[in-house]
Design an enzyme around this catalytic site. Structure first.
Site, short mmCIF file in Angstrom:
data_model
loop_
_atom_site.label_atom_id
_atom_site.label_comp_id
_atom_site.label_asym_id
_atom_site.label_seq_id
_atom_site.Cartn_x
_atom_site.Cartn_y
_atom_site.Cartn_z
CB CYS A 107 -0.99 0.03 1.06
SG CYS A 107 -1.94 1.59 1.46
CB CYS A 117 -0.74 2.10 5.90
SG CYS A 117 -1.08 0.58 5.42
CB CYS A 122 -4.94 -0.81 2.35
SG CYS A 122 -3.79 -1.01 3.67
CB CYS A 135 -4.33 2.95 5.63
SG CYS A 135 -4.13 2.74 4.00
CB CYS A 152 -8.87 -3.74 -11.99
SG CYS A 152 -8.42 -2.43 -13.33
ZN LIG Z 1 -2.64 0.91 3.50
#
Ligand SMILES: [Zn+2]
Length: 142
Positions: free
Chosen positions: A51, A54, A99, A102, A122
């Site tokens: 990510c 985070c 995610c 976060c 995607c």
């Molecule tokens: Zn994250």
């Protein structure tokens, strides 16, 4: 890899200050980058996609495939590391995913992917960072 993920409750305003604007717009305002704009489209090395906000690992390089859509595409995420929700921004419902730590928006999942999962995750390239195999993963960001 299927450790439970502890949620990070960080206000959007703090992410807005911490991230470059184009990454913030996608991750926390659910914008979509232009197709074929991400350098990660051509990334084929072994490694981990994390990510961009985070740093939680979300996908492995092994799960990536060339979908021809112009966005980095994966057969499936790391277990427990993404959450999903229905999204009605277009006329037909889509499944948004983000995610799990976060809450940063990553992309949408479709059911026209290759075997064995049949799924196509995607992803916006700007919502991810790639860490090649052999390089240490950066620490999770609070
Ligand atoms: Zn994250």
């Amino acid at each position: 890899m299927a450790q439970p993920v502890e949620k990070l409750n960080k206000p959007r305003t703090e992410w807005r200050d911490a991230l470059p604007s184009e990454r913030y717009q996608i991750l926390f305002e659910e914008a979509t980058e232009r197709p074929h704009s991400s350098p990660l489209n051509g990334e084929k090395r072994a490694g981990t996609y994390i990510c961009a906000a985070c740093h939680l690992p979300l996908f492995t390089g092994e799960a990536k495939f060339e979908s021809g859509t112009g966005w980095p595409s994966f057969m499936g995420p790391l277990p427990e590391h993404v959450g999903t929700k229905r999204d009605f921004k277009l006329i037909w419902p889509r499944t948004e995913y983000h995610c799990a730590r976060c809450g940063g928006h990553q992309g949408h999942v479709f059911s026209d992917g290759p075997e064995p999962t049949g799924q196509r995750w995607c992803n916006n390239g700007l919502a991810l960072l790639f860490v090649p195999e052999g390089e240490p993963l950066p620490a999770l960001r609070d």
